[in-house]
Design a protein around this motif. Structure first.
Motif, PDB file in Angstrom:
ATOM      1  N   LEU A  52      40.722  49.042  25.475  1.00  0.00           N
ATOM      2  CA  LEU A  52      41.215  48.123  26.497  1.00  0.00           C
ATOM      3  C   LEU A  52      41.256  46.696  25.976  1.00  0.00           C
ATOM      4  O   LEU A  52      42.129  45.923  26.348  1.00  0.00           O
ATOM      5  N   ALA A  53      40.293  46.326  25.128  1.00  0.00           N
ATOM      6  CA  ALA A  53      40.224  44.944  24.660  1.00  0.00           C
ATOM      7  C   ALA A  53      39.499  44.882  23.325  1.00  0.00           C
ATOM      8  O   ALA A  53      38.613  45.689  23.047  1.00  0.00           O
ATOM      9  N   ARG A  54      39.901  43.918  22.529  1.00  0.00           N
ATOM     10  CA  ARG A  54      39.167  43.550  21.318  1.00  0.00           C
ATOM     11  C   ARG A  54      38.801  42.091  21.468  1.00  0.00           C
ATOM     12  O   ARG A  54      39.675  41.261  21.709  1.00  0.00           O
ATOM     13  N   GLY A  61      30.771  39.257  14.871  1.00  0.00           N
ATOM     14  CA  GLY A  61      30.346  39.652  16.212  1.00  0.00           C
ATOM     15  C   GLY A  61      31.437  40.298  17.039  1.00  0.00           C
ATOM     16  O   GLY A  61      31.313  40.409  18.251  1.00  0.00           O
ATOM     17  N   ALA A  62      32.511  40.755  16.408  1.00  0.00           N
ATOM     18  CA  ALA A  62      33.643  41.345  17.129  1.00  0.00           C
ATOM     19  C   ALA A  62      33.226  42.627  17.842  1.00  0.00           C
ATOM     20  O   ALA A  62      32.355  43.367  17.377  1.00  0.00           O
ATOM     21  N   SER A  63      33.857  42.885  18.999  1.00  0.00           N
ATOM     22  CA  SER A  63      33.567  44.101  19.746  1.00  0.00           C
ATOM     23  C   SER A  63      34.845  44.659  20.364  1.00  0.00           C
ATOM     24  O   SER A  63      35.814  43.928  20.559  1.00  0.00           O
ATOM     25  N   ILE A  64      34.816  45.964  20.640  1.00  0.00           N
ATOM     26  CA  ILE A  64      35.943  46.599  21.316  1.00  0.00           C
ATOM     27  C   ILE A  64      35.426  47.327  22.550  1.00  0.00           C
ATOM     28  O   ILE A  64      34.298  47.830  22.557  1.00  0.00           O
ATOM     29  N   ARG A  99      50.306  43.132  26.499  1.00  0.00           N
ATOM     30  CA  ARG A  99      49.126  42.382  26.914  1.00  0.00           C
ATOM     31  C   ARG A  99      48.035  42.526  25.846  1.00  0.00           C
ATOM     32  O   ARG A  99      47.978  43.519  25.143  1.00  0.00           O
ATOM     33  N   ALA A 100      47.164  41.545  25.793  1.00  0.00           N
ATOM     34  CA  ALA A 100      46.049  41.616  24.859  1.00  0.00           C
ATOM     35  C   ALA A 100      44.874  42.379  25.472  1.00  0.00           C
ATOM     36  O   ALA A 100      44.143  43.064  24.775  1.00  0.00           O
ATOM     37  N   LYS A 101      44.706  42.263  26.763  1.00  0.00           N
ATOM     38  CA  LYS A 101      43.621  42.946  27.472  1.00  0.00           C
ATOM     39  C   LYS A 101      44.250  43.877  28.507  1.00  0.00           C
ATOM     40  O   LYS A 101      45.027  43.443  29.350  1.00  0.00           O
ATOM     41  N   LEU A 102      43.897  45.150  28.462  1.00  0.00           N
ATOM     42  CA  LEU A 102      44.540  46.154  29.307  1.00  0.00           C
ATOM     43  C   LEU A 102      43.645  46.577  30.476  1.00  0.00           C
ATOM     44  O   LEU A 102      43.519  47.758  30.769  1.00  0.00           O
TER      45      LEU A 102
END
Length: 116
Positions: A52-54, A61-64, A99-102
């Motif tokens: 849904l989002a990265r 510190g990246a997360s998905i 979209r970047a965030k779904l």
């Protein structure tokens, strides 16, 4: 005569750097269980769902956020991308997104169209 050094990015061992929202991924995570005798036992658990989002790009510190439906109930997990507990991330499908965030996929019945 000087030779130009070729600088190229190292080839990723899995698809961590390539993961974006709108992809169906399989996340292999290390899980430590305790046996009835009290001994710790390590196994790999696979969580398959849509990203849904990265967040936080490619920094350490990246997360998905990955979502799947399990027996009619939506389940979401947030995975730190570069955590040592994540063994590998495999991209299974890619979908077309604008979209970047779904987050709209949480309560909407809309489906994404697969890219060819």
């Amino acid at each position: 005569m000087e030779t130009k050094e070729q600088t190229s990015k190292p080839i990723p061992k899995d698809d961590r750097e390539l993961v974006r929202s709108g992809m169906t991924v399989s996340v292999h995570e290390k899980v430590v269980d305790v046996t009835p005798k009290g001994e710790p036992r390590e196994r790999i658990q696979i969580f398959t769902g849509m990203v849904l989002a990265r967040k936080h790009g490619s920094e350490p510190g990246a997360s998905i956020t990955v979502r799947k439906e399990s027996e009619g109930v939506g389940v979401e997990k947030i995975f730190p991308v570069y955590s040592p507990l994540i063994v590998r991330i495999v991209i299974l499908k890619k979908f077309k997104t604008r979209r970047a965030k779904l987050y709209f996929l949480r309560d909407s019945k809309k489906r994404l169209k697969e890219m060819k």
